[in-house]
Scaffold this motif. Structure first.
Motif, PDB file in Angstrom:
ATOM      1  N   ILE A 231      37.749  49.611  35.515  1.00  0.00           N
ATOM      2  CA  ILE A 231      37.214  48.965  34.322  1.00  0.00           C
ATOM      3  C   ILE A 231      37.618  47.499  34.315  1.00  0.00           C
ATOM      4  N   ARG A 232      36.624  46.619  34.154  1.00  0.00           N
ATOM      5  CA  ARG A 232      36.889  45.182  34.097  1.00  0.00           C
ATOM      6  C   ARG A 232      37.798  44.833  32.926  1.00  0.00           C
ATOM      7  N   GLU A 233      38.626  43.824  33.154  1.00  0.00           N
ATOM      8  CA  GLU A 233      39.602  43.440  32.137  1.00  0.00           C
ATOM      9  C   GLU A 233      38.956  43.016  30.824  1.00  0.00           C
ATOM     10  N   GLU A 234      37.772  42.362  30.871  1.00  0.00           N
ATOM     11  CA  GLU A 234      37.182  41.865  29.635  1.00  0.00           C
ATOM     12  C   GLU A 234      36.766  42.989  28.692  1.00  0.00           C
ATOM     13  N   ARG A 235      36.647  44.194  29.207  1.00  0.00           N
ATOM     14  CA  ARG A 235      36.328  45.322  28.327  1.00  0.00           C
ATOM     15  C   ARG A 235      37.551  45.765  27.520  1.00  0.00           C
ATOM     16  N   PRO A 239      44.419  44.167  28.821  1.00  0.00           N
ATOM     17  CA  PRO A 239      44.254  44.907  30.076  1.00  0.00           C
ATOM     18  C   PRO A 239      45.399  45.887  30.304  1.00  0.00           C
ATOM     19  N   LEU A 240      45.230  47.105  29.806  1.00  0.00           N
ATOM     20  CA  LEU A 240      46.277  48.127  29.800  1.00  0.00           C
ATOM     21  C   LEU A 240      45.649  49.469  30.156  1.00  0.00           C
ATOM     22  N   PHE A 241      46.223  50.156  31.129  1.00  0.00           N
ATOM     23  CA  PHE A 241      45.725  51.466  31.539  1.00  0.00           C
ATOM     24  C   PHE A 241      46.928  52.382  31.736  1.00  0.00           C
ATOM     25  N   CYS A 242      46.943  53.491  31.003  1.00  0.00           N
ATOM     26  CA  CYS A 242      48.105  54.387  30.993  1.00  0.00           C
ATOM     27  C   CYS A 242      47.677  55.807  31.343  1.00  0.00           C
ATOM     28  N   LEU A 253      49.943  50.458  33.388  1.00  0.00           N
ATOM     29  CA  LEU A 253      49.692  49.227  34.121  1.00  0.00           C
ATOM     30  C   LEU A 253      49.151  48.179  33.156  1.00  0.00           C
ATOM     31  N   LEU A 254      49.676  46.975  33.231  1.00  0.00           N
ATOM     32  CA  LEU A 254      49.303  45.897  32.319  1.00  0.00           C
ATOM     33  C   LEU A 254      49.229  44.591  33.081  1.00  0.00           C
ATOM     34  N   ASN A 255      48.159  43.836  32.849  1.00  0.00           N
ATOM     35  CA  ASN A 255      48.140  42.450  33.308  1.00  0.00           C
ATOM     36  C   ASN A 255      48.758  41.602  32.203  1.00  0.00           C
ATOM     37  N   PRO A 256      49.952  41.071  32.409  1.00  0.00           N
ATOM     38  CA  PRO A 256      50.637  40.356  31.321  1.00  0.00           C
ATOM     39  C   PRO A 256      50.067  38.972  31.036  1.00  0.00           C
ATOM     40  N   GLU A 257      49.292  38.405  31.961  1.00  0.00           N
ATOM     41  CA  GLU A 257      48.712  37.088  31.756  1.00  0.00           C
ATOM     42  C   GLU A 257      47.259  37.078  32.225  1.00  0.00           C
ATOM     43  N   PRO A 258      46.372  37.784  31.511  1.00  0.00           N
ATOM     44  CA  PRO A 258      44.970  37.846  31.939  1.00  0.00           C
ATOM     45  C   PRO A 258      44.279  36.508  31.762  1.00  0.00           C
ATOM     46  N   ARG A 259      43.302  36.239  32.650  1.00  0.00           N
ATOM     47  CA  ARG A 259      42.563  34.973  32.601  1.00  0.00           C
ATOM     48  C   ARG A 259      41.076  35.193  32.318  1.00  0.00           C
ATOM     49  N   GLY A 260      40.429  36.089  33.019  1.00  0.00           N
ATOM     50  CA  GLY A 260      39.079  36.511  32.662  1.00  0.00           C
ATOM     51  C   GLY A 260      37.943  35.585  32.990  1.00  0.00           C
ATOM     52  N   GLY A 261      38.130  34.590  33.844  1.00  0.00           N
ATOM     53  CA  GLY A 261      37.047  33.671  34.140  1.00  0.00           C
ATOM     54  C   GLY A 261      35.916  34.324  34.920  1.00  0.00           C
ATOM     55  N   TYR A 321      45.396  48.237  40.206  1.00  0.00           N
ATOM     56  CA  TYR A 321      44.801  46.986  39.740  1.00  0.00           C
ATOM     57  C   TYR A 321      44.082  46.370  40.921  1.00  0.00           C
ATOM     58  N   TRP A 322      42.791  46.046  40.713  1.00  0.00           N
ATOM     59  CA  TRP A 322      41.950  45.475  41.757  1.00  0.00           C
ATOM     60  C   TRP A 322      41.508  44.074  41.332  1.00  0.00           C
ATOM     61  N   PHE A 323      41.646  43.095  42.272  1.00  0.00           N
ATOM     62  CA  PHE A 323      41.364  41.711  41.917  1.00  0.00           C
ATOM     63  C   PHE A 323      40.655  41.005  43.056  1.00  0.00           C
ATOM     64  N   PRO A 324      39.488  40.351  42.772  1.00  0.00           N
ATOM     65  CA  PRO A 324      38.768  40.363  41.494  1.00  0.00           C
ATOM     66  C   PRO A 324      38.178  41.737  41.189  1.00  0.00           C
ATOM     67  N   GLY A 325      37.600  41.849  39.995  1.00  0.00           N
ATOM     68  CA  GLY A 325      37.361  43.147  39.385  1.00  0.00           C
ATOM     69  C   GLY A 325      36.112  43.902  39.778  1.00  0.00           C
ATOM     70  N   THR A 326      36.155  44.585  40.908  1.00  0.00           N
ATOM     71  CA  THR A 326      35.129  45.589  41.184  1.00  0.00           C
ATOM     72  C   THR A 326      35.146  46.614  40.060  1.00  0.00           C
ATOM     73  N   GLU A 327      33.960  47.067  39.630  1.00  0.00           N
ATOM     74  CA  GLU A 327      33.877  48.002  38.504  1.00  0.00           C
ATOM     75  C   GLU A 327      32.961  49.167  38.846  1.00  0.00           C
ATOM     76  N   GLY A 328      33.327  50.353  38.370  1.00  0.00           N
ATOM     77  CA  GLY A 328      32.508  51.561  38.541  1.00  0.00           C
ATOM     78  C   GLY A 328      33.341  52.769  38.173  1.00  0.00           C
ATOM     79  N   GLU A 329      32.827  53.985  38.199  1.00  0.00           N
ATOM     80  CA  GLU A 329      31.429  54.245  38.446  1.00  0.00           C
ATOM     81  C   GLU A 329      30.663  54.147  37.137  1.00  0.00           C
ATOM     82  N   LEU A 330      29.543  53.410  37.175  1.00  0.00           N
ATOM     83  CA  LEU A 330      28.720  53.239  35.995  1.00  0.00           C
ATOM     84  C   LEU A 330      27.390  53.931  36.229  1.00  0.00           C
ATOM     85  N   PHE A 331      26.822  54.488  35.192  1.00  0.00           N
ATOM     86  CA  PHE A 331      25.554  55.192  35.297  1.00  0.00           C
ATOM     87  C   PHE A 331      24.469  54.346  34.655  1.00  0.00           C
TER      88      PHE A 331
END
Length: 798
Positions: A231-235, A239-242, A253-261, A321-331
């Motif tokens: 899941i992309r961070e902007e969603r 950015p926290l996944f437990c 898992l947490l990105n403590p300093e997200p940027r989101g560009g 954590y994957w960077f930059p943000g590949t996202e899936g699986e989306l339907f």
């Protein structure tokens, strides 16, 4: 603390012939051979040789591995590194729980070539060096013919956390190439989705029930897909996944300093539902969090990627954590299509690729406790800042907007169902007013009456006349059974549609409040109280033996159309208020029964479901904050502490939908093409419901509820939440000198999206609804009426 000497991996030693045993028969001072013909000496040497071999066998891992301690977590969990042949140094922890015994082959890279395709590779460190508060790991990875990736990871061990700062520097160029890096964790014990609870704020709360099957983390990712939830961070509000395991331990898992560009091309690509292409751009500064059950990211260092699934063995999903943000699986598309949106950085000489990640190890936490602890950890780490607004200017502006757009006909008055905020136009087919949820006409009338008491002269007179007229208009409807939830201003006929429990209980609550205040001032409005009692008495007849109320009825009948009782919490506040006003305990008894059922049906596990009438029975934020309000009312009416505990839990789950970080809009899109503008902070807005990424400012109305939690629990964090809701939620309201692209002061859009393109670009409907202004005003008026001194303090930011 260990020595600061670096540990360099040099390959497997020869069994029985290590550096120590090679020199055992050589004098270390002179290099001369020792005398070999002495039987006692020979026996001594053989005995010594045996002891050394035994020590090596007992102290070193098998298969030629080397192990080195790196530190310990607060609970004693060991953090260490192990070398593997042909891999390098792997990071591990060893503790007593499922979550505390993990492995990470720390350097995961995915290479992309527009001609050759993708390839995933996993590496260990070439060397690991202890530091004063953790350790550093380094790796140099060569990619033929002449590209090098230099990985420098700085790790900190603190309490029950590991923190990573990663930097990857590229040497060389690859014209068609891209890359991404990841940090993935694998537990020592296998698990699958039904075995765990997942907490991803605003998206996943526990299992896969009560979230859209096609949404992030929905059931179709597992039943029809491959079990990929990236899941992309902007969603994320943050950015926290437990993941919580069956033994009560958890990994967060947490990105403590997200940027989101991001870029226009990326944002437009998100809207595609057919062909999805990988994108390469150095401006991508967002990552993805989640899990992957495919085996593509290697866990067991001795097993090829994906081998567990090929052999139908137990699964060891990757958390990462994957960077930059590949996202899936989306339907998406016209059928069940599993889509991965892949993002890469360019392979370009001198490119610097960097990010941070924090890993929290939890122990002995029920799911609601994990949510509270992990969310509070994220809040304190990211530390959202209030952006002070001119609250008095906003109050005046929003009230004027509501009054200016109130429409009248034949003695009736309503606030219109919707308008266009860029033109101010109210179209003919929306000349009706409705109750509760997104219209809130009766509550708006209550605010008008409060403004008339707060001001003088013509302004006071104007708002009193409008408030009374709207209130009387809705008191003209019958409520036993209800004939509708609104009416057309031109003919007075009820609007079409179902009668939802939420819509009537919400707005009639404020008809009671207005009656109570007016009555104390000597003004008589007997019809207002009569209508509220009529509805309350009818509602009691609809309550089942367990305390539940249906979700919706057919108008003018007792016919239940939506029998689910998961929304029974909607009745708590209204019935408690009706008991308070009338002195009749039957209403309070009914409210208590509804509260007990709501708690029993799933809220005790953190399942706050079905707040939005147009999105039935999915987990959403409005279910949580509506429940918080109802439980607080029951606590104040009964004094029983259990209701405060439940209100606190509902409030905690409610705040997990609040954006704690500022997400930048695409750098290459001008403001005129954006709904949310450059330079306007997203902190304080909230996601709406699971299954999508729409956001709004709904919780601006809940300022007082969090103030009460702060005062009743003496927990200052709830005060911080209230301040964010009072100020930051108003960041995109048009004001004099800052109109954006709206028709005038006070206007704003109904909702936005900080990842999906539709709210960023023109072409979708621009909508203003009455609740937008009313919710902001409710938060302002309620706090001032409750504690004028505190209100003044919070407005000034002191």
């Amino acid at each position: 603390m260990q020595s600061s000497n670096p540990i360099s991996y040099t390959g497997p030693p020869c069994p029985g012939n290590t550096g120590r045993t090679q020199n055992i028969l050589t004098d270390s001072r002179s290099g001369n051979e020792l005398v070999r013909n002495s039987k006692p000496y020979r026996a001594f040497l053989l005995f010594t040789f045996f002891l050394v071999l035994l020590f090596i066998q007992l102290s070193a891992p098998s298969n030629g591995q080397q192990e080195k301690a790196l530190g310990r977590l607060f609970d004693g969990t060991k953090v260490f590194t192990v070398s593997y042949p042909d891999i390098g140094w792997v990071i591990k922890t060893r503790g007593a729980s499922h979550a505390s015994t993990i492995t990470s082959r720390p350097v995961q890279l995915e290479f992309f070539d527009s001609i050759k395709g993708r390839k995933t590779k996993a590496y260990g460190y070439d060397e690991v060096e202890n530091t004063s508060n953790g350790f550093n790991g380094k790796a140099i990875i060569h990619r033929p013919p002449d590209v090098t990736f230099r990985v420098n990871d700085r790790w900190e061990i603190s309490g029950m956390e590991l923190r990573l700062k990663r930097e990857v520097v590229v040497t060389g160029n690859e014209e068609n190439g891209g890359f991404m890096s990841a940090l993935t964790l694998f537990t020592n014990e296998p698990w699958s989705r039904p075995d765990v609870d997942i907490f991803a704020p605003g998206m996943i709360y526990g299992g896969t029930e009560n979230i859209r099957q096609t949404g992030p983390g929905g059931m179709r990712a597992y039943s029809e897909g491959r079990g990929i939830v990236m899941i992309r961070e902007e969603r994320f509000p943050v950015p926290l996944f437990c993941v919580r395991f069956a033994d009560g331990s958890s990994l967060s898992l947490l990105n403590p300093e997200p940027r989101g560009g991001t870029t226009k091309e990326d944002a437009l690509d998100i809207s595609r539902r057919d062909v999805i292409k990988p994108l390469i751009d150095e401006r991508f500064q967002f990552g993805s969090l989640g899990e992957d059950q495919t085996g593509s990211w290697r866990g067991d260092p001795n097993e090829p990627a994906g081998q567990s699934l090929i052999r139908n063995k137990k699964r060891f999903p990757a958390l990462g954590y994957w960077f930059p943000g590949t996202e899936g699986e989306l339907f998406a598309g016209f059928g069940p299509c599993n889509l991965m949106r892949r993002r890469f950085h360019p392979v370009r000489d001198g490119f610097n690729h960097r990010y941070q990640l924090a890993i929290r190890f939890g122990q002995n936490e029920e799911f609601p406790v994990l949510v509270e602890n992990a969310w509070r950890w994220a809040w304190e780490t990211v530390n959202p800042s209030p952006e002070l607004q001119d609250i008095e200017l906003l109050r005046t502006t929003l009230l004027d907007l509501l009054a200016d757009n109130t429409i009248e006909a034949e003695g009736r008055a309503v606030m219109p169902f919707l308008a266009n905020p860029t033109t101010g136009e109210i179209v003919a087919d929306h000349r009706n007013g409705r109750m509760g949820f997104i219209s809130r006409n009766v509550e708006g009338a209550d605010l008008f009456l409060m403004e008339s008491m707060r001001t003088e002269g013509k302004r006071s007179e104007r708002f009193r006349i409008l408030g009374l007229k709207i209130m009387d208009t809705f008191a003209s409807l019958e409520y036993s059974p209800p004939e509708g939830v609104g009416l057309w201003v031109d003919n007075g006929k009820p609007t079409e549609g179902l009668v939802f429990l939420r819509l009537l209980t919400e707005d009639l609550f404020y008809m009671l409040s207005a009656w109570e205040r007016e009555n104390a001032l000597g003004y008589q409005h007997p019809l207002w109280l009569q209508r509220c009692k009529e509805f309350g008495d009818w509602l009691l007849l609809q309550q089942d033996r367990e305390g539940g109320f249906p979700r919706a009825w057919k108008p003018k009948t007792n016919e239940v159309v939506m029998p689910s009782t998961l929304n029974s919490y909607n009745a708590m506040a209204f019935l408690t208020k009706l008991s308070e006003v009338t002195g009749e305990s039957k209403y309070l008894d009914a409210a208590i029964r509804a509260g007990e059922l709501s708690w029993k049906q799933g809220q005790r596990y953190g399942e706050f479901v079905g707040g939005t009438p147009d999105n039935p029975n999915v987990i959403d934020k409005e279910a949580a904050v509506l429940s918080m309000h109802g439980y607080l009312m029951l606590y104040e009416a009964t004094g029983e502490h259990k209701w405060l505990d439940r209100a606190k839990m509902a409030g905690i789950f409610g705040e997990t939908w609040i954006y704690l970080w500022d997400i930048p809009m695409p750098s290459d899109i001008q403001d005129e093409y954006l709904r949310w503008k450059h330079g306007v902070s997203t902190v304080g807005q909230q996601l709406i419901a699971t299954g999508h990424s729409g956001a709004d400012s709904w919780m601006s109305r809940d300022v007082l509820n969090y103030i009460k939690l702060y005062q009743y629990t003496e927990n200052k964090h709830f005060l911080e939440v209230a301040i964010i809701l009072l100020h930051n939620t108003k960041n995109m309201i048009a004001l004099p000198g800052k109109l954006y692209d709206f028709a005038g002061p006070g206007w704003q859009d109904e909702a936005w999206g900080f990842v999906a393109p539709a709210p960023r670009f023109p072409g979708t409907r621009r909508v203003w609804l009455p609740w937008l202004s009313i919710n902001h005003l409710r938060g302002i008026f309620d706090l001032e009426n409750y504690d004028a001194a505190l209100f003044k303090t919070l407005c000034s930011g002191n």
